[in-house]
Scaffold this motif. Sequence first.
Motif, PDB file in Angstrom:
ATOM      1  N   LEU A 567      74.585  28.732  43.782  1.00 51.93           N
ATOM      2  CA  LEU A 567      74.295  28.220  45.122  1.00 51.93           C
ATOM      3  C   LEU A 567      74.206  26.700  45.125  1.00 51.93           C
ATOM      4  CD1 LEU A 567      71.471  30.697  46.257  1.00 51.93           C
ATOM      5  CD2 LEU A 567      73.915  30.815  46.799  1.00 51.93           C
ATOM      6  N   THR A 568      74.571  26.091  46.244  1.00 52.55           N
ATOM      7  CA  THR A 568      74.204  24.692  46.444  1.00 52.55           C
ATOM      8  C   THR A 568      72.694  24.628  46.638  1.00 52.55           C
ATOM      9  OG1 THR A 568      74.422  24.809  48.852  1.00 52.55           O
ATOM     10  CG2 THR A 568      76.395  24.170  47.596  1.00 52.55           C
ATOM     11  N   THR A 569      72.138  23.447  46.448  1.00 47.43           N
ATOM     12  CA  THR A 569      70.699  23.282  46.667  1.00 47.43           C
ATOM     13  C   THR A 569      70.323  23.658  48.092  1.00 47.43           C
ATOM     14  OG1 THR A 569      70.727  21.468  45.078  1.00 47.43           O
ATOM     15  CG2 THR A 569      68.778  21.664  46.464  1.00 47.43           C
ATOM     16  N   ALA A 570      71.172  23.287  49.065  1.00 53.25           N
ATOM     17  CA  ALA A 570      70.893  23.605  50.462  1.00 53.25           C
ATOM     18  C   ALA A 570      70.835  25.108  50.677  1.00 53.25           C
ATOM     19  CB  ALA A 570      71.951  22.972  51.365  1.00 53.25           C
ATOM     20  N   SER A 571      71.790  25.849  50.103  1.00 52.73           N
ATOM     21  CA  SER A 571      71.801  27.306  50.270  1.00 52.73           C
ATOM     22  C   SER A 571      70.598  27.945  49.592  1.00 52.73           C
ATOM     23  CB  SER A 571      73.099  27.882  49.702  1.00 52.73           C
ATOM     24  OG  SER A 571      74.212  27.479  50.473  1.00 52.73           O
ATOM     25  N   TRP A 572      70.217  27.407  48.421  1.00 53.74           N
ATOM     26  CA  TRP A 572      69.058  27.953  47.717  1.00 53.74           C
ATOM     27  C   TRP A 572      67.786  27.724  48.534  1.00 53.74           C
ATOM     28  CZ3 TRP A 572      64.305  26.743  45.947  1.00 53.74           C
ATOM     29  CH2 TRP A 572      63.736  27.601  45.022  1.00 53.74           C
ATOM     30  N   ILE A 573      67.621  26.520  49.075  1.00 56.80           N
ATOM     31  CA  ILE A 573      66.439  26.207  49.885  1.00 56.80           C
ATOM     32  C   ILE A 573      66.397  27.100  51.125  1.00 56.80           C
ATOM     33  CG2 ILE A 573      65.439  24.446  51.402  1.00 56.80           C
ATOM     34  CD1 ILE A 573      66.287  22.338  49.329  1.00 56.80           C
ATOM     35  N   ARG A 574      67.530  27.236  51.782  1.00 62.53           N
ATOM     36  CA  ARG A 574      67.583  28.066  52.993  1.00 62.53           C
ATOM     37  C   ARG A 574      67.211  29.525  52.662  1.00 62.53           C
ATOM     38  NH1 ARG A 574      70.026  26.909  57.718  1.00 62.53           N
ATOM     39  NH2 ARG A 574      71.179  25.154  56.776  1.00 62.53           N
ATOM     40  N   LYS A 575      67.748  30.029  51.560  1.00 60.58           N
ATOM     41  CA  LYS A 575      67.452  31.401  51.147  1.00 60.58           C
ATOM     42  C   LYS A 575      65.967  31.572  50.844  1.00 60.58           C
ATOM     43  CE  LYS A 575      68.805  34.869  47.700  1.00 60.58           C
ATOM     44  NZ  LYS A 575      69.653  35.138  46.503  1.00 60.58           N
ATOM     45  N   PHE A 576      65.372  30.572  50.188  1.00 62.92           N
ATOM     46  CA  PHE A 576      63.942  30.638  49.862  1.00 62.92           C
ATOM     47  C   PHE A 576      63.114  30.740  51.144  1.00 62.92           C
ATOM     48  CE2 PHE A 576      59.742  28.958  49.116  1.00 62.92           C
ATOM     49  CZ  PHE A 576      59.395  29.431  47.857  1.00 62.92           C
ATOM     50  N   VAL A 577      63.418  29.899  52.125  1.00 63.54           N
ATOM     51  CA  VAL A 577      62.645  29.899  53.369  1.00 63.54           C
ATOM     52  C   VAL A 577      62.816  31.225  54.105  1.00 63.54           C
ATOM     53  CG1 VAL A 577      62.414  28.840  55.653  1.00 63.54           C
ATOM     54  CG2 VAL A 577      62.697  27.387  53.628  1.00 63.54           C
ATOM     55  N   LEU A 578      64.057  31.697  54.233  1.00 65.22           N
ATOM     56  CA  LEU A 578      64.312  32.920  54.989  1.00 65.22           C
ATOM     57  C   LEU A 578      63.651  34.150  54.370  1.00 65.22           C
ATOM     58  CD1 LEU A 578      68.099  32.429  55.901  1.00 65.22           C
ATOM     59  CD2 LEU A 578      66.107  32.082  57.373  1.00 65.22           C
ATOM     60  N   SER A 579      63.422  34.102  53.064  1.00 69.21           N
ATOM     61  CA  SER A 579      62.813  35.249  52.394  1.00 69.21           C
ATOM     62  C   SER A 579      61.315  35.067  52.138  1.00 69.21           C
ATOM     63  CB  SER A 579      63.530  35.518  51.061  1.00 69.21           C
ATOM     64  OG  SER A 579      63.437  34.390  50.206  1.00 69.21           O
ATOM     65  N   HIS A 580      60.747  33.952  52.585  1.00 70.30           N
ATOM     66  CA  HIS A 580      59.317  33.704  52.363  1.00 70.30           C
ATOM     67  C   HIS A 580      58.488  34.660  53.221  1.00 70.30           C
ATOM     68  CE1 HIS A 580      55.426  31.627  52.259  1.00 70.30           C
ATOM     69  NE2 HIS A 580      55.878  30.983  51.188  1.00 70.30           N
ATOM     70  N   PRO A 581      57.423  35.253  52.669  1.00 73.09           N
ATOM     71  CA  PRO A 581      56.632  36.234  53.433  1.00 73.09           C
ATOM     72  C   PRO A 581      55.980  35.660  54.693  1.00 73.09           C
ATOM     73  CG  PRO A 581      55.563  35.675  51.329  1.00 73.09           C
ATOM     74  CD  PRO A 581      56.944  35.123  51.273  1.00 73.09           C
ATOM     75  N   ASP A 582      55.752  34.349  54.736  1.00 77.18           N
ATOM     76  CA  ASP A 582      55.122  33.749  55.917  1.00 77.18           C
ATOM     77  C   ASP A 582      56.142  33.285  56.964  1.00 77.18           C
ATOM     78  OD1 ASP A 582      52.761  34.171  54.673  1.00 77.18           O
ATOM     79  OD2 ASP A 582      52.244  32.073  54.348  1.00 77.18           O
ATOM     80  N   TYR A 583      57.417  33.393  56.659  1.00 79.22           N
ATOM     81  CA  TYR A 583      58.429  32.949  57.618  1.00 79.22           C
ATOM     82  C   TYR A 583      58.524  33.938  58.774  1.00 79.22           C
ATOM     83  CZ  TYR A 583      62.964  31.645  59.583  1.00 79.22           C
ATOM     84  OH  TYR A 583      63.972  31.264  60.436  1.00 79.22           O
ATOM     85  N   LYS A 584      58.491  33.422  60.001  1.00 77.85           N
ATOM     86  CA  LYS A 584      58.419  34.260  61.200  1.00 77.85           C
ATOM     87  C   LYS A 584      59.773  34.399  61.903  1.00 77.85           C
ATOM     88  CE  LYS A 584      53.944  34.421  60.599  1.00 77.85           C
ATOM     89  NZ  LYS A 584      53.331  35.622  59.982  1.00 77.85           N
ATOM     90  N   ASN A 585      60.859  34.113  61.201  1.00 79.03           N
ATOM     91  CA  ASN A 585      62.195  34.172  61.810  1.00 79.03           C
ATOM     92  C   ASN A 585      62.301  33.280  63.039  1.00 79.03           C
ATOM     93  OD1 ASN A 585      61.694  37.289  60.753  1.00 79.03           O
ATOM     94  ND2 ASN A 585      63.676  36.423  60.198  1.00 79.03           N
ATOM     95  N   ASP A 586      61.572  32.145  62.985  1.00 72.47           N
ATOM     96  CA  ASP A 586      61.509  31.241  64.137  1.00 72.47           C
ATOM     97  C   ASP A 586      62.054  29.840  63.815  1.00 72.47           C
ATOM     98  OD1 ASP A 586      59.564  30.436  62.387  1.00 72.47           O
ATOM     99  OD2 ASP A 586      57.894  30.567  63.807  1.00 72.47           O
ATOM    100  N   SER A 587      62.704  29.688  62.654  1.00 66.25           N
ATOM    101  CA  SER A 587      63.300  28.419  62.208  1.00 66.25           C
ATOM    102  C   SER A 587      62.270  27.374  61.801  1.00 66.25           C
ATOM    103  CB  SER A 587      64.217  27.812  63.290  1.00 66.25           C
ATOM    104  OG  SER A 587      65.138  28.760  63.753  1.00 66.25           O
ATOM    105  N   LYS A 588      60.983  27.748  61.709  1.00 69.05           N
ATOM    106  CA  LYS A 588      59.934  26.784  61.399  1.00 69.05           C
ATOM    107  C   LYS A 588      59.538  26.869  59.920  1.00 69.05           C
ATOM    108  CE  LYS A 588      57.992  26.685  66.065  1.00 69.05           C
ATOM    109  NZ  LYS A 588      56.787  26.907  66.903  1.00 69.05           N
ATOM    110  N   VAL A 589      59.432  25.694  59.303  1.00 65.53           N
ATOM    111  CA  VAL A 589      58.994  25.594  57.914  1.00 65.53           C
ATOM    112  C   VAL A 589      57.577  25.043  57.947  1.00 65.53           C
ATOM    113  CG1 VAL A 589      59.471  24.592  55.647  1.00 65.53           C
ATOM    114  CG2 VAL A 589      61.376  25.199  57.164  1.00 65.53           C
ATOM    115  N   THR A 590      56.622  25.922  57.792  1.00 66.64           N
ATOM    116  CA  THR A 590      55.210  25.558  57.908  1.00 66.64           C
ATOM    117  C   THR A 590      54.737  24.817  56.662  1.00 66.64           C
ATOM    118  OG1 THR A 590      54.490  27.629  56.910  1.00 66.64           O
ATOM    119  CG2 THR A 590      54.801  27.618  59.319  1.00 66.64           C
ATOM    120  N   ASP A 591      53.508  24.318  56.732  1.00 62.92           N
ATOM    121  CA  ASP A 591      52.897  23.651  55.574  1.00 62.92           C
ATOM    122  C   ASP A 591      52.882  24.567  54.351  1.00 62.92           C
ATOM    123  OD1 ASP A 591      52.164  20.955  55.801  1.00 62.92           O
ATOM    124  OD2 ASP A 591      50.565  21.442  57.210  1.00 62.92           O
ATOM    125  N   THR A 592      52.552  25.825  54.574  1.00 61.01           N
ATOM    126  CA  THR A 592      52.462  26.765  53.448  1.00 61.01           C
ATOM    127  C   THR A 592      53.838  27.031  52.842  1.00 61.01           C
ATOM    128  OG1 THR A 592      50.530  27.839  54.433  1.00 61.01           O
ATOM    129  CG2 THR A 592      51.733  29.076  52.764  1.00 61.01           C
TER     130      THR A 592
END
Length: 635
Positions: A567-592
């Motif tokens: 993966l590119t770094t961008a794809s890896w970061i995006r994948k990490f956020v989308l699979s994070h348990p606190d992600y609300k499918n709202d495009s927001k990257v919270t402090d946590t």
Amino acid sequence: MGLLTEGSPLSWEETKRLAEHVRQHGVLQFINLYKRLKDRQWDVLKWGDEVEYIIVKFNQEKRTAKVSLRAQELLAKLNEKEHADPEKAKSLWRPEYGAYMVEGTPGKPYGGLLAHFNIVESNMKYRRDEVSQLLKNGEVIMSLTNFPRLGCPDFTDPPTQPTPNEGVTRSLFFPDEAIYNGHPRFKTLSRNIRMRRGEKVSINLPIFKDVHTKIPVDESYLHSKAAEPDKVYMDAMGFGMGCCCLQLTFQACNLTEARTLYDQLAPLCPIMLALSAASPIYRGFLTDVDCRWNVISASVDCRTEEERGLVPLKNNKFVINKSRYDSIDSYLSEVGEKFNDVPLIYDEQIYNKLRENDIDHLLSQHIAHLFIRDTVSLFSEKVHQNDEVDTDHFENIQSTNWQTMRFKPPPPNSTIGWRVEFRPCEVQITDFENAAIVCFVVLLTRVILSYQLNFLIPISKVDENMQRAQKRNACREEKFWFRKNITTCVSPPEANQYCMQGKTNSDCDVYEPMTINEIINGKEGEFPGLVPLINNYLTGMDVDADTHCTIQQYLKLIQQRASGNVLTTASWIRKFVLSHPDYKNDSKVTDTINYDLLNQLKQIQSGEVPCQELLGYSTVSKTKETIPSVFSCPE
């Protein structure tokens, strides 16, 4: 960042009145420099990298990660070795735009030895360690293209507040305290770009639309007419110049070779931008782009409404198509001239003056094009100069034209020759990745010159590629205009066969859409691929076992990323956020989410956590200090 002149910055009103003075004397300085050095020959290959870093402050108890505004304090200590003995310094440190950023380079440039590739990564590691020794508890130095929550509430340590109604940026989000304060250039540029433009800069990135993404994305549109409701809006130079990058500078043997490298590397800029994509998050939102380039371009866009073509010309001379930070607008070599298919805006008076002084058409129009820009930073001590020996007025304009490639004349009274700077790459998380990109591009310059490769396509197609390169997942999914036949009669037989299978010469000049995988790894029977060409070149070299191993590891990472297996770094970061348990499918990257993301990247860069998705499947880096083998010079 460019020219760091010492002195007292003038107000914008004073700078504006002196803009034509700087322009005219800058041109004279270039003419005098050119006359002295145009016939300079036999400089050897020297090259170096620049890596920009962010200082991040982690708080484990609160699970937060913020940028640490200690760059000025750290640089004072980092520069002690250079000041004490410049010859022995293994690294050099310079300020960058952000008060949380530092830029590190090798203490001396690398040369034409193949085995220098064994020490690139170790020098990068040395730089990282050098800073790390000065950090406080919780602080980490990270080669991160963009801090994901830059501009969010409380994103700095110590805490700061934006001041929308006063100060140099007047941003809704980015506080003036986040700008490096150890040199007046940075705040001066921020103020003057805003004042020249007549309003704040305006950056609108498309939001990544997830299931629960809300439109409008926030309340920015209520506070600024420039904010678009379905975009991530940013309004300060810091959102662009506060990003980090990876850059390379090469010394050519003479002026002609420098122009050749400038041209041949230009079509590769969007390819390397897509391959190094590393920044999908801005101001705490997942966006629909993977790269920083257009963000920086808009962040320093000082064009007035007249120059942007929004109202008729009255007080300005030109309608200008691009920001002063963008892709190049013309090739410089005779071979490249026929591919200059976009009308070039340039100052005819300056062009004529250059031509009267026996500077050829292509270089004259290049300089006259750069000099349609005004100075946006001027110091009182540097207003009056000796044009026979000084070059600060020329560099004032040259260094604030931030383009994908930069053509750099030798400094006056220096042993440094004609150079080109390769500027598109996003910085990577690990030293291994950064070293791989650096060594790949350096090897490519040797192959270009040795095999006389031709990558030229119309400038308009390079511009198209730059926009495609920034799209989400462009490395895997986009196609890029690329020259179908890049080889010539002096190229190796294995490569030259692609232009000899019953095709006419005109057929060999055709460009077509290709994937990154096809460009890097090749397309059987049709296109040789850049890595196979490099390997072909290396077969004719006397390469020791350690150096060969190091190079092959770097090339393998480039190949795996181009093929999509890594993966590119961008794809890896995006994948990490989308699979994070606190992600609300709202495009927001919270402090946590931000904390967990950066904490994971911190562990990857230190080697605590292996990450094949990002680093590939056979990457045991070797960083020797021995230097036995030599590049051959092209005939």
